[in-house]
Write an enzyme that holds these catalytic residues in place. Structure first.
Site, short mmCIF file in Angstrom:
data_model
loop_
_atom_site.label_atom_id
_atom_site.label_comp_id
_atom_site.label_asym_id
_atom_site.label_seq_id
_atom_site.Cartn_x
_atom_site.Cartn_y
_atom_site.Cartn_z
N ARG A 289 -5.94 -4.55 15.80
CA ARG A 289 -6.51 -4.26 14.48
C ARG A 289 -7.96 -4.75 14.35
NH1 ARG A 289 -3.27 -2.61 10.08
NH2 ARG A 289 -1.40 -1.65 10.90
N ARG B 157 -10.20 -4.11 7.93
CA ARG B 157 -10.72 -4.59 6.65
C ARG B 157 -11.34 -5.97 6.65
NH1 ARG B 157 -5.11 -3.23 4.14
NH2 ARG B 157 -4.76 -3.66 6.34
N ASP C 19 -4.25 5.85 13.31
CA ASP C 19 -3.04 5.16 12.88
C ASP C 19 -1.83 5.73 13.60
OD1 ASP C 19 -2.28 3.05 10.71
OD2 ASP C 19 -0.68 4.54 10.72
N ARG D 139 -15.18 2.32 4.22
CA ARG D 139 -13.90 2.56 3.55
C ARG D 139 -14.10 2.71 2.03
NH1 ARG D 139 -10.08 3.39 1.38
NH2 ARG D 139 -7.95 2.60 1.59
N TYR E 235 9.25 4.42 9.92
CA TYR E 235 8.42 4.87 8.79
C TYR E 235 8.86 6.25 8.31
CZ TYR E 235 5.40 0.90 9.57
OH TYR E 235 4.93 -0.38 9.69
#
Ligand code: CP3
Length: 347
Positions: A23, A27, A72, A36, A148
């Site tokens: 990752r 962020r 992703d 973003r 998911y």
């Protein structure tokens, strides 16, 4: 050209232990948040110029030894025909797949036709990186992806997933066969586009007892890796495959049979203990607790030393966190981590 990462994947000698961070494009970086702020997450994934830009941000900022393409693991779900959205502060949302009718409607997509933006991102990145560091492609493992798709998003106890597995194993298998075929073709397309290593993320593999993990998760990963290896052999290629499983400790003997070139290890087991159980002559990736980045610097450094020491008992070691860097992490602590790994491992 910095090829320490690829050399380490092959167990070859390197001048320092290569490091990248799961990752790393995300962020915790203000330059990521700036982009973003102007585009939503899926738009970023689907715009090769933006995806390439945020992929390179951590390479510039951290001095890591590999880039991982920005995307992703849920992108293929949409390509299979499922609705996908990312809601602000709620994570991914999908229309749950729980019955035969819904499974039958899913298809195995042509990756270039449906996810061409990912391959375009890879092609663009290979040009922009120009050999600076190797580029890692990735996909979710079939099981982690399926959780998911079945739950419709993130889950606490995976009740719907286990209900399908335990109450309708034939449905689960037919569903997983589609997911597995999709991911196999997707990874081949990434390699054909220029990915120089691929990582398969099985974040939720650890929610199973070992027997269930073997049957309902690992068997599909073994199939993917076997298919990929045969396909690569036919092309005269050997792109390393990294297999990362969350809650690795209970599943070491299992992942050893995955066929992967590199085993990703989370932080809940000592790296040397994992290496020993894997048989010693292996290449591992990991395994610092991501929240160690909140310790005072000298304490982090002690832990980095410890991981490097333990990792030295393997044929090859790629330094990483045991899972993704969390958004609250100060970027300067991640920069310091990479510097520590390089300095403390210099041969
Ligand atoms: O590692 C990298 O820097 C490459 C990019 C990458 C992302 N997701 C970007 C992302 C990778 C490799 C992933 C993998 C991924 N995605 C996994 C497996 C690894 C892991 O961390 O367990 C999983 C389970 C997902 C699914 C996913 N994507 C969730 C559950 C969420 C929401 C929770 C969260 O972390 O925000 C995402 C969104 C996501 N994927 C973001 C990023 C940068 C945040 C989106 C945003 O900017 O709002």
């Amino acid at each position: 050209m910095n090829d320490t990462f690829l050399k380490a994947c092959k167990g070859e000698e390197v001048s320092h232990t290569p490091v990248w961070i799961m990752r790393q494009a995300g962020r915790y970086l203000p330059e990521y948040r700036a982009i973003r702020g102007k585009a939503d997450f899926l738009t970023m994934c689907k715009t090769p110029e933006l995806a390439a830009e945020v992929t390179i941000q951590p390479v510039d900022r951290l001095n890591v030894d590999a880039a991982i393409m920005f995307s992703d693991i849920l992108i293929p779900c949409e390509a299979m025909g499922q609705n996908l959205s990312f809601e602000e502060n709620r994570g991914p949302m999908l229309d749950p797949v729980r019955d035969k009718e819904t499974v039958d409607k899913l298809f195995v997509p042509d990756p270039e036709d449906t996810m061409g933006f990912v391959m375009d991102t890879i092609r663009l990145l290979r040009k922009e990186l120009a050999g600076r560091v190797p580029l890692i492609g990735f996909a979710g493992a079939p099981f982690t992806t399926a959780t998911y798709m079945i739950e419709g998003g993130t889950s606490k106890n995976f009740l719907n997933t286990k209900m399908m597995i335990y109450q309708n194993p034939a449905l689960y298998k037919s569903f997983m066969d589609k997911v597995t075929a999709t991911i196999t073709e997707y990874l081949k397309a990434q390699i054909a586009a220029g990915a120089q290593a691929v990582q398969i993320f099985d974040t939720w593999g650890g929610i199973f007892c070992p027997a269930d993990f073997r049957k309902h998760a690992l068997s599909y990963v073994q199939k993917i890796i076997k298919d990929l290896k045969e396909w690569m052999k036919g092309r005269g290629e050997s792109v390393p495959v990294i297999y990362f499983v969350g809650s690795t400790a209970g599943l070491i003997e299992e992942i050893k049979t995955s066929g992967a070139d590199v085993y990703g290890i989370d932080w809940k087991i000592d790296l040397d203990a994992a290496i020993k159980r894997l048989g010693g002559d292996v290449v591992v990736q990991g395994n610092l607790d991501p929240l160690s980045l909140f310790l005072p610097k000298e304490k982090t450094e002690e832990r980095v030393k410890d991981v490097l020491n333990r990792g030295s008992s393997a044929r090859g070691h790629i330094f990483n966190l045991g899972h993704g860097v969390v958004p609250q992490t100060p970027p300067e602590n991640v920069i310091a981590l990479v510097e520590m790994v390089h300095r403390l491992s210099a041969r």
